[in-house]
Scaffold this active site. Sequence first.
Site, PDB file in Angstrom:
ATOM      1  N   ASP A   1      -6.673   1.446  -5.365  1.00 22.75           N
ATOM      2  CA  ASP A   1      -8.125   1.473  -5.161  1.00 22.75           C
ATOM      3  C   ASP A   1      -8.403   0.953  -3.758  1.00 22.75           C
ATOM      4  O   ASP A   1      -7.482   0.866  -2.941  1.00 22.75           O
ATOM      5  CB  ASP A   1      -8.859   0.703  -6.274  1.00 22.75           C
ATOM      6  CG  ASP A   1      -8.493  -0.770  -6.290  1.00 22.75           C
ATOM      7  OD1 ASP A   1      -7.934  -1.271  -5.284  1.00 22.75           O
ATOM      8  OD2 ASP A   1      -8.770  -1.430  -7.302  1.00 22.75           O
TER       9      ASP A   1
ATOM     10  N   HIS B   1       4.831  -2.074  -4.772  1.00 20.84           N
ATOM     11  CA  HIS B   1       4.730  -3.375  -4.086  1.00 20.84           C
ATOM     12  C   HIS B   1       5.861  -4.282  -4.571  1.00 20.84           C
ATOM     13  O   HIS B   1       6.127  -4.330  -5.782  1.00 20.84           O
ATOM     14  CB  HIS B   1       3.370  -4.012  -4.375  1.00 20.84           C
ATOM     15  CG  HIS B   1       3.195  -5.309  -3.649  1.00 20.84           C
ATOM     16  ND1 HIS B   1       2.915  -5.363  -2.291  1.00 20.84           N
ATOM     17  CD2 HIS B   1       3.300  -6.588  -4.063  1.00 20.84           C
ATOM     18  CE1 HIS B   1       2.863  -6.629  -1.917  1.00 20.84           C
ATOM     19  NE2 HIS B   1       3.086  -7.391  -2.969  1.00 20.84           N
TER      20      HIS B   1
ATOM     21  N   SER C   1      13.000   4.178   2.257  1.00 19.86           N
ATOM     22  CA  SER C   1      13.951   4.247   1.139  1.00 19.86           C
ATOM     23  C   SER C   1      13.254   4.639  -0.167  1.00 19.86           C
ATOM     24  O   SER C   1      13.867   5.305  -1.015  1.00 19.86           O
ATOM     25  CB  SER C   1      14.726   2.932   0.982  1.00 19.86           C
ATOM     26  OG  SER C   1      13.915   1.937   0.424  1.00 19.86           O
TER      27      SER C   1
ATOM     28  N   LEU D   1      -6.366   1.780   2.417  1.00 30.19           N
ATOM     29  CA  LEU D   1      -7.082   3.053   2.428  1.00 30.19           C
ATOM     30  C   LEU D   1      -8.590   2.813   2.361  1.00 30.19           C
ATOM     31  O   LEU D   1      -9.059   1.886   1.711  1.00 30.19           O
ATOM     32  CB  LEU D   1      -6.662   3.922   1.243  1.00 30.19           C
ATOM     33  CG  LEU D   1      -5.177   4.260   1.112  1.00 30.19           C
ATOM     34  CD1 LEU D   1      -4.983   5.314   0.016  1.00 30.19           C
ATOM     35  CD2 LEU D   1      -4.574   4.745   2.422  1.00 30.19           C
TER      36      LEU D   1
ATOM     37  N   ASN E   1       1.024   3.274  -5.444  1.00 24.63           N
ATOM     38  CA  ASN E   1       1.678   2.406  -4.459  1.00 24.63           C
ATOM     39  C   ASN E   1       2.779   1.616  -5.150  1.00 24.63           C
ATOM     40  O   ASN E   1       2.713   1.363  -6.357  1.00 24.63           O
ATOM     41  CB  ASN E   1       0.659   1.428  -3.852  1.00 24.63           C
ATOM     42  CG  ASN E   1       1.269   0.552  -2.777  1.00 24.63           C
ATOM     43  OD1 ASN E   1       2.053   1.022  -1.946  1.00 24.63           O
ATOM     44  ND2 ASN E   1       0.933  -0.735  -2.781  1.00 24.63           N
TER      45      ASN E   1
END
Length: 204
Positions: free
Chosen positions: A142, A110, A14, A94, A108
């Site tokens: 990071d 969250h 979404s 990552l 990102n």
Amino acid sequence: MVKRIGILLSGRGSNFEALADAVADGRIPNAEIAVVISNREGAPGIEKARARGIEALVIPSKGKERETYDREVVAALRERGVDLVCLAGFMRLLSPYFVNEYRTRILNIHPSLLPAFPGLEAQRQALEYGVKYSGCTVHFVDEHLDAGPIIRQAVVEVRDDDTPETLAARILREEHRIYAEAVRIVLEGRYRIEGRRVFITQEG
Ligand code: GRF
């Protein structure tokens, strides 16, 4: 120059759709979504991308070393000239390799007010802790989980009758809004980072 966005996801998609809508209606100007990559076969986000005519790849992560996997993904992003990587429900940490390749060009989203409640099931964590307000955070990525300088946050009030699902649904609406805002700011270069602090400079 049109900026090229790469989306990494593992599931529903979404937030990808919210970014695609924002690109389509001009809230993220001079940009296109170049590719959507999923580490999971059958992620609904992949079908949603294809339905919009956006290239979508599955690069399975199962059984691969973190960096080996990340090298495959970075190669796919580079081949498509991706300028900015947006994690949108991508359920993997990552590697330092990936972060260095795209430093300050990976975002990102969250579903909590970081640094509270990093990791999985942030909305359930918030309810169980008993906070009165939660929300969502867009941050640079990071090598640490749900860390990195914060670009945008939105606050959502916790109601007495909330379940993890009802709280998640109200937070999700805010996620969709602030993710598009943050992507625009970053693509337009309207920020500077000092230590952990991100200062947004005004438009025009
Ligand atoms: C969102 O709650 C996002 O904050 C978190 O994972 C969820 C992904 O949802 N990182 P969707 O796949 O974007 O619908």
